[in-house]
Scaffold this active site. Sequence first.
Site, PDB file in Angstrom:
ATOM      1  CG  LEU A 136      -1.918  -1.093   1.438  1.00 38.06           C
ATOM      2  CD1 LEU A 136      -2.540  -0.993   2.823  1.00 38.06           C
ATOM      3  CD2 LEU A 136      -2.994  -1.023   0.364  1.00 38.06           C
ATOM      4  CG  HIS A 137       2.488   3.276  -3.123  1.00 37.29           C
ATOM      5  ND1 HIS A 137       2.098   2.143  -3.794  1.00 37.29           N
ATOM      6  CD2 HIS A 137       2.649   4.237  -4.061  1.00 37.29           C
ATOM      7  CE1 HIS A 137       2.027   2.407  -5.090  1.00 37.29           C
ATOM      8  NE2 HIS A 137       2.354   3.660  -5.279  1.00 37.29           N
ATOM      9  NE  ARG A 138      -1.551   3.562  -7.243  1.00 38.45           N
ATOM     10  CZ  ARG A 138      -0.733   4.245  -8.046  1.00 38.45           C
ATOM     11  NH1 ARG A 138      -0.645   5.562  -7.919  1.00 38.45           N
ATOM     12  NH2 ARG A 138      -0.019   3.635  -8.958  1.00 38.45           N
ATOM     13  CG  ASP A 186      -1.788   1.076  -3.155  1.00 36.21           C
ATOM     14  OD1 ASP A 186      -0.630   0.679  -3.383  1.00 36.21           O
ATOM     15  OD2 ASP A 186      -2.069   1.855  -2.224  1.00 36.21           O
TER      16      ASP A 186
END
Length: 362
Positions: A208-210, A282
């Site tokens: 996850l990074h967005r 993501d």
Amino acid sequence: MKITIVAGARPNFIKIAPIIKAIQKKQSVNNKLSFRLVHTGQHYDKNLSDTFFEELNIPHPNSNLEVKSGSQAQQTAAIMVAFEQELIENPCDLVLVVGDVNSTMACAIVAKKMNLKVTHVEAGIRSGDMTMPEEINRIVTDSITDYFFTTSTWAGENLMKYGAEASNIHFVGNVMIDTLYQNLDRISAPNFWNEFQLEKGNYIILTLHRPSNVDEEHSLIDLLKGIDKMVGDKKVIFPIHPRTKAILGEQKLELKNILMVDPQGYLNFMFLIKNSFAVITDSGGISEETTVLGIPCFTLRTTTERPETITIGTNNLIGISIENLEKVFGEFLQNGPRKAGIPELWDGKASERIIDILLSKK
């Protein structure tokens, strides 16, 4: 032909590695072909930058602009100022940019204003989501590119809609997949493999990074708790991005299945992907790699710039709600993975095609 190759962030490093190998191979029969590698410094954490150069045998950059972090405007401006000086001091015939990060757009603009030819590898992909900085970077870069290299015919159609000349659009395949094929026999288990008692198919990978998933602390925690509950007896390996880790801070989440680890190098991470039960992410690029490796992928986004990973590959576009993920993941558990394949020209030879075409343009 003198080519300046630009890399700034983790996905860029994976994409330039096979391009450099293709140039080096061609240099054995063409002594007039040369390249200069410029690292903008957009990713400067060792686990997000240096490790990939070492593992993928990418030559040490000829120049590191060391721009580091900042707002979108600050980072883009710093790259442009530094890259202009780089090109003044080291003239070239052509600037090659890859992907859709700030470095891609910034360096393309500088090159074009200096009347240099611009080549964009992975041109034409579009999510349609203008809230994504990457989408703006793609559109701006493609609007001033001279030679377009695409991963799909769909990307070429997008470019035609924007007015690009068909003769400058080349469907060559996917350089990320070149890197994957070139390194499959080198991937290796991370040091926590035995500690966590991991085995092929007994764990899930989570990335996850967005901003839509990680920027708001409470929604991020709800998402993690939902995934932790949803996966049953499967472990979840979560290489946590520094930005995401900072948002969580010192929170005590009491997660039963999710195991947080440091960002992984390419060879360890591909080993984890290849041997996983499924991937929840993501990221756009990971959905390409899971497609080739045949691993079910669940993408926590409302749009994708890589529709072929859904229509042909193993990817499922979920949206950003845990309820949608639970529903689709539950159907997967009940029915098993759907039939999938590998998109056209994702055969490990895209980089060779790119260099052959560039040499024909001279």
